[in-house]
Scaffold this motif. Structure first.
Motif, PDB file in Angstrom:
ATOM      1  N   GLN A 135      26.040  51.800 -19.173  1.00 44.70           N
ATOM      2  CA  GLN A 135      26.299  50.563 -19.590  1.00 44.70           C
ATOM      3  C   GLN A 135      25.892  50.758 -21.124  1.00 44.70           C
ATOM      4  OE1 GLN A 135      27.360  47.384 -18.710  1.00 44.70           O
ATOM      5  NE2 GLN A 135      26.976  46.951 -21.051  1.00 44.70           N
ATOM      6  N   TYR A 136      26.509  49.966 -21.921  1.00 44.35           N
ATOM      7  CA  TYR A 136      26.123  50.028 -23.420  1.00 44.35           C
ATOM      8  C   TYR A 136      24.998  49.399 -23.481  1.00 44.35           C
ATOM      9  CZ  TYR A 136      26.124  49.422 -28.525  1.00 44.35           C
ATOM     10  OH  TYR A 136      25.674  49.358 -29.664  1.00 44.35           O
ATOM     11  N   LEU A 137      23.984  49.546 -24.124  1.00 45.44           N
ATOM     12  CA  LEU A 137      22.653  49.120 -24.148  1.00 45.44           C
ATOM     13  C   LEU A 137      22.044  49.315 -25.524  1.00 45.44           C
ATOM     14  CD1 LEU A 137      20.519  47.146 -22.502  1.00 45.44           C
ATOM     15  CD2 LEU A 137      19.573  49.454 -22.140  1.00 45.44           C
ATOM     16  N   MET A 138      21.877  48.370 -26.350  1.00 43.54           N
ATOM     17  CA  MET A 138      21.097  48.717 -27.549  1.00 43.54           C
ATOM     18  C   MET A 138      19.786  49.139 -27.341  1.00 43.54           C
ATOM     19  SD  MET A 138      22.963  48.482 -30.466  1.00 43.54           S
ATOM     20  CE  MET A 138      21.584  48.307 -31.636  1.00 43.54           C
ATOM     21  N   GLY A 139      19.541  50.308 -27.864  1.00 46.66           N
ATOM     22  CA  GLY A 139      18.098  50.988 -27.937  1.00 46.66           C
ATOM     23  C   GLY A 139      17.812  51.658 -26.693  1.00 46.66           C
ATOM     24  N   GLY A 140      18.967  51.708 -25.646  1.00 47.99           N
ATOM     25  CA  GLY A 140      19.092  52.418 -24.417  1.00 47.99           C
ATOM     26  C   GLY A 140      19.044  54.219 -24.558  1.00 47.99           C
ATOM     27  N   TYR A 141      18.028  54.915 -24.380  1.00 51.86           N
ATOM     28  CA  TYR A 141      18.368  56.357 -24.293  1.00 51.86           C
ATOM     29  C   TYR A 141      18.132  56.869 -22.852  1.00 51.86           C
ATOM     30  CZ  TYR A 141      13.098  56.646 -24.406  1.00 51.86           C
ATOM     31  OH  TYR A 141      11.790  56.209 -23.905  1.00 51.86           O
ATOM     32  N   GLY A 142      18.802  56.111 -21.862  1.00 46.31           N
ATOM     33  CA  GLY A 142      18.831  56.399 -20.538  1.00 46.31           C
ATOM     34  C   GLY A 142      18.048  55.588 -19.645  1.00 46.31           C
ATOM     35  N   CYS A 143      17.735  54.553 -20.153  1.00 47.74           N
ATOM     36  CA  CYS A 143      17.185  53.365 -19.380  1.00 47.74           C
ATOM     37  C   CYS A 143      17.828  53.113 -18.125  1.00 47.74           C
ATOM     38  CB  CYS A 143      17.016  52.025 -20.130  1.00 47.74           C
ATOM     39  SG  CYS A 143      16.487  50.588 -19.250  1.00 47.74           S
ATOM     40  N   ARG A 144      17.030  53.099 -16.946  1.00 49.18           N
ATOM     41  CA  ARG A 144      17.397  52.676 -15.703  1.00 49.18           C
ATOM     42  C   ARG A 144      17.684  51.318 -15.446  1.00 49.18           C
ATOM     43  NH1 ARG A 144      13.465  55.653 -11.876  1.00 49.18           N
ATOM     44  NH2 ARG A 144      12.162  54.596 -13.467  1.00 49.18           N
ATOM     45  N   LEU A 145      18.663  50.744 -15.517  1.00 47.13           N
ATOM     46  CA  LEU A 145      18.863  49.164 -15.540  1.00 47.13           C
ATOM     47  C   LEU A 145      18.077  48.703 -14.195  1.00 47.13           C
ATOM     48  CD1 LEU A 145      22.266  48.169 -17.140  1.00 47.13           C
ATOM     49  CD2 LEU A 145      20.060  48.454 -18.035  1.00 47.13           C
ATOM     50  N   GLY A 146      17.128  48.021 -14.649  1.00 48.27           N
ATOM     51  CA  GLY A 146      16.432  47.047 -13.343  1.00 48.27           C
ATOM     52  C   GLY A 146      15.279  47.928 -13.112  1.00 48.27           C
ATOM     53  N   LEU A 147      14.848  49.067 -13.797  1.00 53.57           N
ATOM     54  CA  LEU A 147      13.691  49.617 -13.210  1.00 53.57           C
ATOM     55  C   LEU A 147      12.920  50.041 -14.872  1.00 53.57           C
ATOM     56  CD1 LEU A 147      15.122  52.289 -10.740  1.00 53.57           C
ATOM     57  CD2 LEU A 147      13.543  50.522 -10.407  1.00 53.57           C
ATOM     58  N   ASP A 148      13.585  50.317 -16.076  1.00 52.20           N
ATOM     59  CA  ASP A 148      12.914  50.758 -17.138  1.00 52.20           C
ATOM     60  C   ASP A 148      12.876  49.861 -18.217  1.00 52.20           C
ATOM     61  OD1 ASP A 148      12.425  53.496 -15.989  1.00 52.20           O
ATOM     62  OD2 ASP A 148      14.299  54.333 -16.762  1.00 52.20           O
ATOM     63  N   TRP A 149      11.898  49.536 -19.027  1.00 60.19           N
ATOM     64  CA  TRP A 149      11.695  48.767 -19.992  1.00 60.19           C
ATOM     65  C   TRP A 149      13.174  48.896 -21.010  1.00 60.19           C
ATOM     66  CZ3 TRP A 149      11.279  48.871 -25.306  1.00 60.19           C
ATOM     67  CH2 TRP A 149      10.918  47.825 -26.100  1.00 60.19           C
ATOM     68  N   TYR A 150      13.418  47.914 -21.644  1.00 68.15           N
ATOM     69  CA  TYR A 150      14.358  47.990 -22.718  1.00 68.15           C
ATOM     70  C   TYR A 150      14.115  46.876 -23.622  1.00 68.15           C
ATOM     71  CZ  TYR A 150      17.600  44.551 -20.401  1.00 68.15           C
ATOM     72  OH  TYR A 150      18.278  43.666 -20.106  1.00 68.15           O
ATOM     73  N   ASN A 151      14.499  46.843 -24.873  1.00 63.16           N
ATOM     74  CA  ASN A 151      14.168  45.735 -25.688  1.00 63.16           C
ATOM     75  C   ASN A 151      15.408  44.646 -25.730  1.00 63.16           C
ATOM     76  OD1 ASN A 151      13.666  43.978 -28.015  1.00 63.16           O
ATOM     77  ND2 ASN A 151      13.117  45.930 -29.168  1.00 63.16           N
ATOM     78  N   GLU A 152      14.630  43.657 -25.082  1.00 61.73           N
ATOM     79  CA  GLU A 152      15.804  42.285 -24.731  1.00 61.73           C
ATOM     80  C   GLU A 152      15.855  41.603 -25.828  1.00 61.73           C
ATOM     81  OE1 GLU A 152      14.475  40.180 -21.128  1.00 61.73           O
ATOM     82  OE2 GLU A 152      14.396  41.733 -19.995  1.00 61.73           O
ATOM     83  N   SER A 153      15.137  41.609 -27.042  1.00 60.59           N
ATOM     84  CA  SER A 153      15.204  40.989 -28.118  1.00 60.59           C
ATOM     85  C   SER A 153      16.460  41.268 -29.101  1.00 60.59           C
ATOM     86  CB  SER A 153      14.165  40.811 -28.847  1.00 60.59           C
ATOM     87  OG  SER A 153      13.571  41.993 -29.487  1.00 60.59           O
ATOM     88  N   PHE A 154      16.735  42.635 -28.906  1.00 66.44           N
ATOM     89  CA  PHE A 154      17.945  42.896 -29.687  1.00 66.44           C
ATOM     90  C   PHE A 154      19.194  42.162 -29.689  1.00 66.44           C
ATOM     91  CE2 PHE A 154      16.509  47.703 -29.488  1.00 66.44           C
ATOM     92  CZ  PHE A 154      15.829  47.710 -30.585  1.00 66.44           C
ATOM     93  N   THR A 155      19.727  41.616 -30.702  1.00 70.64           N
ATOM     94  CA  THR A 155      21.012  40.881 -30.640  1.00 70.64           C
ATOM     95  C   THR A 155      22.033  41.071 -29.304  1.00 70.64           C
ATOM     96  OG1 THR A 155      20.418  40.371 -33.026  1.00 70.64           O
ATOM     97  CG2 THR A 155      22.624  39.638 -31.966  1.00 70.64           C
TER      98      THR A 155
END
Length: 213
Positions: free
Chosen positions: A19-39
């Motif tokens: 899934q395209y995700l700003m700031g994601g470098y392999g983030c497991r969606l639902g398991l790893d933290w990612y920056n939700e504040s990115f536009t």
């Protein structure tokens, strides 16, 4: 990292649920933290939430973080944070697209001889990986909104799939990647960096002399 490994890893990721995700470098969606504040992430929260805790797991990347994730050791491991990528590891610091361009001493707008493993750039806004046969791997919110294969325009290719076509501005060999050729791109990067550093020092000295005069 060798260019062959970069290309093969990028191809493998394009076959995984992503899934395209700003700031994601392999983030497991639902398991790893990612920056939700990115536009982008904030505006597409519903889409991102729909990909959380899938089976198999969905990994999140943006364009430059796809490259950084690979260089940081991403292996698609569902039981490891960020699929095995460790932030800032393997001697590769965090960097922007513009900083990634600086590692390419031979940036060119001529795509006649683009080589697998080179980075492709759209200004300072987007980056992809050339994998050969006229194909590119990129993470983009366009088309499928994931890590996907696309095509260069006007390229000789045996690929007749209906893949999206993107026109890139320039390409180059990065000093972060080892290519199977006689040119030492890391040395070329250092040489050019030193050249411009020396030039800046000369200009500074001339300005000092003119000021004293």
């Amino acid at each position: 990292m060798k260019s062959e490994r970069l290309v093969e890893t990028a191809k493998a990721i394009a076959l995984m649920p992503t899934q395209y995700l700003m700031g994601g470098y392999g983030c497991r969606l639902g398991l790893d933290w990612y920056n939700e504040s990115f536009t982008w992430n904030k505006q597409n929260k519903a889409l991102i939430d729909s990909k959380k805790n899938t089976d198999p797991i969905t990994f999140g990347f943006d364009c430059v973080c796809l490259i950084k994730g690979i260089l940081w050791g991403f292996g698609g491991y569902p039981t490891q944070e960020y699929g095995g990528a460790v932030y800032g590891s393997n001697g590769v610091t965090d960097m922007t697209i513009a900083q990634l361009q600086v590692t390419c001493p031979d940036l060119s707008t001529n795509f006649d001889n683009v080589e697998p493993g080179e980075f492709l750039f759209l200004g300072n806004n987007h980056v992809g990986i050339y994998i050969g046969n006229g194909e590119v791997i990129e993470s983009t919110p366009a088309w499928k909104c994931c890590v996907q294969r696309t095509l260069l325009p006007s390229r000789n290719t045996t690929n007749y799939e209906k893949l999206p076509v993107r026109k890139w501005d320039m390409h180059g060999h990065s000093s972060l990647i080892e290519f199977p050729c006689s040119v030492d791109w890391k040395k070329a990067y250092v040489d050019i960096s030193n050249k411009y550093t020396n030039l800046e020092m000369k200009i500074k000295k001339i300005k000092e002399v003119l000021t004293d005069a």
